[in-house]
Motif scaffolding. Sequence first.
Motif, PDB file in Angstrom:
ATOM      1  N   PHE A 134       0.847  -1.190   0.000  1.00  0.00           N
ATOM      2  CA  PHE A 134       0.000   0.000   0.000  1.00  0.00           C
ATOM      3  C   PHE A 134       0.890   1.250   0.000  1.00  0.00           C
ATOM      4  CE2 PHE A 134       1.050  -0.152   4.458  1.00  0.00           C
ATOM      5  CZ  PHE A 134       1.073   1.179   4.846  1.00  0.00           C
ATOM      6  N   GLU A 135       0.290   2.348  -0.391  1.00  0.00           N
ATOM      7  CA  GLU A 135       1.005   3.620  -0.411  1.00  0.00           C
ATOM      8  C   GLU A 135       0.007   4.745  -0.159  1.00  0.00           C
ATOM      9  OE1 GLU A 135       3.842   6.150  -3.520  1.00  0.00           O
ATOM     10  OE2 GLU A 135       3.741   3.955  -3.620  1.00  0.00           O
ATOM     11  N   ILE A 136       0.372   5.646   0.758  1.00  0.00           N
ATOM     12  CA  ILE A 136      -0.456   6.809   1.069  1.00  0.00           C
ATOM     13  C   ILE A 136       0.334   8.060   0.725  1.00  0.00           C
ATOM     14  CG2 ILE A 136      -1.664   8.101   2.873  1.00  0.00           C
ATOM     15  CD1 ILE A 136      -1.758   5.432   4.465  1.00  0.00           C
ATOM     16  N   LEU A 137      -0.274   8.961  -0.035  1.00  0.00           N
ATOM     17  CA  LEU A 137       0.311  10.264  -0.319  1.00  0.00           C
ATOM     18  C   LEU A 137      -0.570  11.325   0.330  1.00  0.00           C
ATOM     19  CD1 LEU A 137       1.220   9.894  -4.103  1.00  0.00           C
ATOM     20  CD2 LEU A 137       2.671   9.493  -2.119  1.00  0.00           C
ATOM     21  N   HIS A 138       0.073  12.280   0.990  1.00  0.00           N
ATOM     22  CA  HIS A 138      -0.681  13.325   1.688  1.00  0.00           C
ATOM     23  C   HIS A 138       0.048  14.646   1.532  1.00  0.00           C
ATOM     24  CE1 HIS A 138      -1.541  15.503   5.682  1.00  0.00           C
ATOM     25  NE2 HIS A 138      -2.559  15.734   4.876  1.00  0.00           N
ATOM     26  N   LYS A 139      -0.706  15.714   1.261  1.00  0.00           N
ATOM     27  CA  LYS A 139      -0.135  17.059   1.150  1.00  0.00           C
ATOM     28  C   LYS A 139      -0.874  18.007   2.068  1.00  0.00           C
ATOM     29  CE  LYS A 139       2.697  20.111  -0.384  1.00  0.00           C
ATOM     30  NZ  LYS A 139       2.478  20.908   0.839  1.00  0.00           N
ATOM     31  N   GLN A 140      -0.090  18.748   2.859  1.00  0.00           N
ATOM     32  CA  GLN A 140      -0.638  19.719   3.798  1.00  0.00           C
ATOM     33  C   GLN A 140      -0.044  21.091   3.513  1.00  0.00           C
ATOM     34  OE1 GLN A 140      -2.931  19.688   6.209  1.00  0.00           O
ATOM     35  NE2 GLN A 140      -2.503  21.813   6.744  1.00  0.00           N
ATOM     36  N   ASP A 141      -0.897  22.131   3.510  1.00  0.00           N
ATOM     37  CA  ASP A 141      -0.388  23.481   3.342  1.00  0.00           C
ATOM     38  C   ASP A 141      -0.167  24.110   4.708  1.00  0.00           C
ATOM     39  OD1 ASP A 141      -2.886  24.160   4.271  1.00  0.00           O
ATOM     40  OD2 ASP A 141      -3.596  25.025   2.398  1.00  0.00           O
ATOM     41  N   GLU A 142      -0.190  25.438   4.783  1.00  0.00           N
ATOM     42  CA  GLU A 142       0.123  26.107   6.038  1.00  0.00           C
ATOM     43  C   GLU A 142      -1.089  26.363   6.917  1.00  0.00           C
ATOM     44  OE1 GLU A 142       1.908  29.760   5.028  1.00  0.00           O
ATOM     45  OE2 GLU A 142       0.214  30.521   3.853  1.00  0.00           O
ATOM     46  N   LYS A 143      -2.254  25.907   6.487  1.00  0.00           N
ATOM     47  CA  LYS A 143      -3.462  26.166   7.258  1.00  0.00           C
ATOM     48  C   LYS A 143      -4.167  24.866   7.597  1.00  0.00           C
ATOM     49  CE  LYS A 143      -4.868  28.620   3.848  1.00  0.00           C
ATOM     50  NZ  LYS A 143      -5.679  29.438   2.912  1.00  0.00           N
ATOM     51  N   GLY A 144      -5.019  24.929   8.626  1.00  0.00           N
ATOM     52  CA  GLY A 144      -5.866  23.797   8.957  1.00  0.00           C
ATOM     53  C   GLY A 144      -5.258  22.868   9.991  1.00  0.00           C
ATOM     54  N   SER A 145      -6.044  21.880  10.373  1.00  0.00           N
ATOM     55  CA  SER A 145      -5.606  20.856  11.336  1.00  0.00           C
ATOM     56  C   SER A 145      -5.088  19.666  10.554  1.00  0.00           C
ATOM     57  CB  SER A 145      -6.773  20.446  12.240  1.00  0.00           C
ATOM     58  OG  SER A 145      -7.289  21.556  12.935  1.00  0.00           O
ATOM     59  N   ASP A 146      -3.780  19.609  10.377  1.00  0.00           N
ATOM     60  CA  ASP A 146      -3.196  18.598   9.503  1.00  0.00           C
ATOM     61  C   ASP A 146      -3.389  17.202  10.075  1.00  0.00           C
ATOM     62  OD1 ASP A 146      -1.358  19.462  11.534  1.00  0.00           O
ATOM     63  OD2 ASP A 146       0.196  18.290  10.532  1.00  0.00           O
ATOM     64  N   HIS A 147      -3.811  16.307   9.209  1.00  0.00           N
ATOM     65  CA  HIS A 147      -3.967  14.901   9.599  1.00  0.00           C
ATOM     66  C   HIS A 147      -4.230  14.081   8.351  1.00  0.00           C
ATOM     67  CE1 HIS A 147      -8.376  14.595   8.904  1.00  0.00           C
ATOM     68  NE2 HIS A 147      -8.320  15.900   9.122  1.00  0.00           N
ATOM     69  N   VAL A 148      -3.926  12.805   8.420  1.00  0.00           N
ATOM     70  CA  VAL A 148      -4.322  11.836   7.407  1.00  0.00           C
ATOM     71  C   VAL A 148      -4.481  10.498   8.102  1.00  0.00           C
ATOM     72  CG1 VAL A 148      -1.924  11.310   6.747  1.00  0.00           C
ATOM     73  CG2 VAL A 148      -3.795  10.798   5.165  1.00  0.00           C
ATOM     74  N   GLU A 149      -5.562   9.797   7.815  1.00  0.00           N
ATOM     75  CA  GLU A 149      -5.770   8.472   8.392  1.00  0.00           C
ATOM     76  C   GLU A 149      -6.496   7.588   7.394  1.00  0.00           C
ATOM     77  OE1 GLU A 149      -8.820  11.155  10.580  1.00  0.00           O
ATOM     78  OE2 GLU A 149      -6.771  11.319   9.837  1.00  0.00           O
ATOM     79  N   VAL A 150      -6.248   6.287   7.486  1.00  0.00           N
ATOM     80  CA  VAL A 150      -6.846   5.299   6.598  1.00  0.00           C
ATOM     81  C   VAL A 150      -7.581   4.268   7.454  1.00  0.00           C
ATOM     82  CG1 VAL A 150      -6.385   3.445   4.946  1.00  0.00           C
ATOM     83  CG2 VAL A 150      -5.161   5.613   4.763  1.00  0.00           C
ATOM     84  N   GLY A 151      -8.819   3.998   7.075  1.00  0.00           N
ATOM     85  CA  GLY A 151      -9.612   2.993   7.777  1.00  0.00           C
ATOM     86  C   GLY A 151     -10.086   1.911   6.824  1.00  0.00           C
ATOM     87  N   TRP A 152     -10.528   0.784   7.406  1.00  0.00           N
ATOM     88  CA  TRP A 152     -11.079  -0.307   6.614  1.00  0.00           C
ATOM     89  C   TRP A 152     -12.197  -0.982   7.384  1.00  0.00           C
ATOM     90  CZ3 TRP A 152      -7.010  -4.870   6.416  1.00  0.00           C
ATOM     91  CH2 TRP A 152      -6.549  -5.164   7.705  1.00  0.00           C
ATOM     92  N   ARG A 153     -12.984  -1.754   6.673  1.00  0.00           N
ATOM     93  CA  ARG A 153     -14.053  -2.525   7.293  1.00  0.00           C
ATOM     94  C   ARG A 153     -14.422  -3.681   6.372  1.00  0.00           C
ATOM     95  NH1 ARG A 153     -19.384   1.432   6.473  1.00  0.00           N
ATOM     96  NH2 ARG A 153     -19.572   1.153   4.198  1.00  0.00           N
TER      97      ARG A 153
END
Length: 723
Positions: A134-153
């Motif tokens: 698997f591979e996750i790519l995430h980009k965050q700028d200078e604003k906001g509450s930075d986060h990234v999460e992956v779920g499954w079911r």
Amino acid sequence: MGTSRDMVKAVQYKGQANLHVFEDWCGSSVSQLRKNLHFPLYPHARTTVKKLAVAPKWKNYGLRIFGFIHPYKDGDFQFAIASDDNSELWLSSDENPLNARLLVYVGRVGTEHFTNFYCLLNTWLLMSSRRYYFEILHKQDEKGSDHVEVGWRPFLPGLKYDVIDSAYISLYTDESSLKMNSVKHIPQTLASHTLSLQEVHSTETHTADMLKPDPRDTFYKIPMIELSRLDRVLPSCLYSPTYIVKDFPIARYQGLQFVYLSYVYPNDFTRLTHMERENKCFYRESPVYLEKFGFYKYMKMDEEEDDRPAFFPNPDGVLDKTDDPEIQPTKASEMAEESQQRRAAEPEEGGVSQYSYEDTEPRPGWTEEAINWQRTFTVNPVDFEMLRSDWNDLRCNVSGNLQLAENEVVDVLSQYIERLNERNGGIYTLLRIVNVEKRRDSARGSRYLVELELMEAGKRVVRLSEYIYLLLHRSRQDEGLGSRESRASTPWGSHWPKPLLCQPAMLQWRHDVMVHFVVPVKNQARWVQQFISDMELLHRETKDDNFSIIIVDFESEDMDVEQALRDSTVPRYEYLRREGNFERSSGLQMGVDTIEDSHSIVFLCDLHIHFPMSILESIRKHCVEGRLAFAPIVMRLDCGSSPLQPNGYWEVNGFGLFGIYKSDFDKIGGMNTEEFKDRWGGEDWEFLDRVLQNGLEVERLRLRNFYHYYHSKRGMYKQSQSE
């Protein structure tokens, strides 16, 4: 089936995934992350995470998380991803990274923000006996509450998504013992290299004029004219500009005031029109006047057929008079009344104005002025580029090189081509004026660097790149310099009553001189590797063997710099190791001290530079031993910008990139290593002071496609150094 060794590794690697961090990169879309110079092989940091949920509370970064997922049961699974800003989850049908496909994502262009899980309602069949890349790519700028999460079911109605934690992930590989420039183990996938069709179609061509092809960029590829063809084309004359400040006392850091700019023809499109916005400093006008009256100074309104009055401001700020004595006072009084009401409505300091253009109701007796779409005007031709001067440019970091008037270029070159053909039997035809650079000296004469594309005897194309001098006023020293020959070849007689086009003595540049790039480094693996790769490309494209790189390494721990140089294809290199904290001045001095040939060129360099392929010739032709040094103006890229999307500004007051002959460097005393210990900043200006005081000119030009990459100093050199 995997080997027993693979099975052991799988167990050892369980409980975490690989995390690569790309810092100092603006933008909020994953497509912006892919444009990062170092993505995907050279991250700022390589570490691990214990679950697929990351919230570092940081800004302007991108993440690449990769490894293997280990399902806890057989069956169909659904995946979801949440982030601020964009993110993508790629999943392979097996453990092979090349089979990874985009499964779910948040946003496309960076303006979307999702705080809950976001998924596509499709399923993925997984087997508990297998592992899946698997591979996750995430980009965050200078604003906001930075986060990234992956779920499954499991694919059962009503079940909630669970974040994938340590029990179900494992590393792709263990990087803990690897140097930062060791990259063969890093998977390169469609996720890290391919834009989606939607992103490809949405990509627009950047508006920077400098991205357009220019003959200057490839001029070095054309064979040089034989130097014997240029011998005695022009009479010799002494080159002695009046602006040289040799032995003149210069206060600390005042050398900046004695560096003059050269004029260029034709337009090299170095003016950053796409960055100007409301910038009006590319011509000589008061910003206050322009804000109030715009371009009306240069416009004359045509008389209107119905003789209605027109009111336009003039440079004195007084209303233009009309022929109607009754209407003029009325209009003026209305404007005065309106002005008075506006002033009355202006808030006190800290207050809020009650005046609004949108909310103002028409006053009794106030007639709204009609718009006259038939109003026309005439204007005298004016070239605002030609109104620019050094004064403006030292304050305007988006203006390009000063423009040289075409009629002046034609006049000078017509004389030169005529003399060239007189000397060589008329075998040369001018094909193209590639570049002309003028250094103005109104008291004595102007120096030109002329670069022409010529057809020689109708058989081959050659390039000519030489300095010539248009001497306006002769000094006593000129009379003794080749006087008999010079006066005999001058049609205006022995006293030169007219300007003399001549060959400036001791102002010939060497076409094959060795250029040494000197760069001090410490713990900058991704940048060092990029610099080496750029130098390899420079050698491969130009086939030029006459340059070397000298890297002074302050005990870097993140890579083996010497081994990287050994493995490279650069024609020449020198690796020097120095102990202690990073000191730019002492590092540069140490590198220059290793150069044995005092008649070669030293280029004091930074690590974070993108070089045009013409850089070697640019340095050579602007460095003349005992005469000229070269401080090219670099364009500093903004955060998130690249050479293909060059948003930024010209570093008009920076002199850290500097070309000078080794003999001249030694003559002025080299770098100030005593005063600039354990710090940098200001050493370039102090060096410039001494260069000028020793009688050298400093050529200052904006170079096309010459960029300084954006970076911060966080984590560089030593902890006590501020960002």
